[in-house]
Scaffold this motif. Structure first.
Motif, PDB file in Angstrom:
ATOM      1  N   VAL A  53      37.899  51.740  41.084  1.00 31.47           N
ATOM      2  CA  VAL A  53      39.040  51.212  41.840  1.00 31.47           C
ATOM      3  C   VAL A  53      39.422  52.266  42.869  1.00 31.47           C
ATOM      4  CG1 VAL A  53      41.444  50.466  41.706  1.00 31.47           C
ATOM      5  CG2 VAL A  53      39.850  49.852  39.870  1.00 31.47           C
ATOM      6  N   SER A  56      44.981  53.664  46.326  1.00 28.34           N
ATOM      7  CA  SER A  56      45.797  52.935  47.295  1.00 28.34           C
ATOM      8  C   SER A  56      46.305  53.902  48.363  1.00 28.34           C
ATOM      9  CB  SER A  56      46.973  52.259  46.590  1.00 28.34           C
ATOM     10  OG  SER A  56      47.784  51.597  47.538  1.00 28.34           O
ATOM     11  N   HIS A  75      37.537  43.444  48.216  1.00 30.66           N
ATOM     12  CA  HIS A  75      38.911  43.516  48.709  1.00 30.66           C
ATOM     13  C   HIS A  75      39.641  42.285  48.166  1.00 30.66           C
ATOM     14  CE1 HIS A  75      37.540  46.712  51.324  1.00 30.66           C
ATOM     15  NE2 HIS A  75      36.703  45.908  51.943  1.00 30.66           N
ATOM     16  N   GLU A  76      40.511  42.518  47.204  1.00 27.54           N
ATOM     17  CA  GLU A  76      41.153  41.410  46.473  1.00 27.54           C
ATOM     18  C   GLU A  76      41.831  40.410  47.413  1.00 27.54           C
ATOM     19  OE1 GLU A  76      44.875  41.277  43.516  1.00 27.54           O
ATOM     20  OE2 GLU A  76      43.201  42.474  42.737  1.00 27.54           O
ATOM     21  N   TRP A  95      45.075  47.716  50.935  1.00 28.56           N
ATOM     22  CA  TRP A  95      44.484  46.588  50.217  1.00 28.56           C
ATOM     23  C   TRP A  95      44.089  47.029  48.810  1.00 28.56           C
ATOM     24  CZ3 TRP A  95      40.354  44.433  54.190  1.00 28.56           C
ATOM     25  CH2 TRP A  95      41.027  43.957  55.319  1.00 28.56           C
ATOM     26  N   LYS A  96      44.053  46.063  47.879  1.00 31.23           N
ATOM     27  CA  LYS A  96      43.531  46.346  46.543  1.00 31.23           C
ATOM     28  C   LYS A  96      42.015  46.260  46.633  1.00 31.23           C
ATOM     29  CE  LYS A  96      47.406  45.008  43.652  1.00 31.23           C
ATOM     30  NZ  LYS A  96      47.883  44.133  42.569  1.00 31.23           N
ATOM     31  N   THR A  97      41.367  47.413  46.572  1.00 27.69           N
ATOM     32  CA  THR A  97      39.918  47.484  46.768  1.00 27.69           C
ATOM     33  C   THR A  97      39.257  48.109  45.555  1.00 27.69           C
ATOM     34  OG1 THR A  97      40.144  47.656  49.172  1.00 27.69           O
ATOM     35  CG2 THR A  97      38.071  48.432  48.228  1.00 27.69           C
ATOM     36  N   SER A  98      38.194  47.476  45.100  1.00 30.63           N
ATOM     37  CA  SER A  98      37.371  48.040  44.031  1.00 30.63           C
ATOM     38  C   SER A  98      35.921  47.984  44.468  1.00 30.63           C
ATOM     39  CB  SER A  98      37.583  47.273  42.720  1.00 30.63           C
ATOM     40  OG  SER A  98      37.277  45.902  42.902  1.00 30.63           O
TER      41      SER A  98
END
Length: 194
Positions: A53, A56, A75-76, A95-98
């Motif tokens: 993950v 942020s 990218h959620e 962005w919420k990125t994993s």
């Protein structure tokens, strides 16, 4: 035009949840990364676990370029992008990125009105490249990921060894000649700070 070489023994190396990160340059020099009060930051990271993950980083624009390996960025609620060697993705740090996969990547982070772009060149041994420097940029960085090159700028020669960074501040429009002493991989970062 001010030209300097930053050698790899001066880089700051830290760990993050998915591997390590090596900071090459952050501007201004008084900036503190945890406070995200920089105009731009150049770094390289390793992603050494299969799923990770991303940290942020609200207010930070990111360009990630894969140097080795393969990774899929998720990218959620936005999109997923698979990146192989020398592929890149531009996205927002908030962005919420994993990610899935393992790689070594080059990162350009910018804030506010600062913009930048990344390019990769792979000159073979004894190959010469002419590269125009444009004075619309405030900074030009050349990171030598692998190999060894000489760079001639206005009849001044610079030797860039593996892992070193050539920094050009306030470039003047000219053409540089890059000569590969060995097969090399170079990452160019061109940045405007507004």
């Amino acid at each position: 035009m001010e030209i300097t070489i930053i050698t790899s023994d001066t880089f700051k190396i830290n760990t993050w949840s998915g591997g390590t990160t090596t900071q090459f340059f952050m501007y201004p020099k008084t900036a503190n990364y945890p406070e995200l009060n920089f105009d731009f930051r150049l770094s390289m990271a390793t992603v050494s676990i299969e799923e990770s993950v991303f940290t942020s980083l609200p207010g930070v624009s990111r360009t990630l370029l894969v140097l080795d390996g393969e990774i899929t960025l998720l990218h959620e609620n936005r999109y997923a992008k698979q990146l192989s060697k020398f592929d890149s993705d531009e996205f927002e740090g908030g962005w919420k990125t994993s990610s899935i996969g393992m790689c070594t990547d080059f990162n350009l982070m910018t804030t506010a009105n600062t913009i930048g772009k990344l390019d990769v060149f792979n000159p073979k041994q004894n190959e010469n490249i002419l590269y125009p420097i444009k004075n619309k940029w405030d900074w030009v960085f050349i990171y030598n990921y692998s190999g060894e090159v000489t760079i001639d700028i206005n009849n001044q020669e610079y030797i860039i060894n593996q892992s070193d960074v050539l920094v050009i501040r306030q470039p003047i429009a000219t053409t540089m000649r890059i000569n590969a002493i060995k097969d090399s991989t170079l990452v160019f970062s061109e940045i405007v700070t507004n």
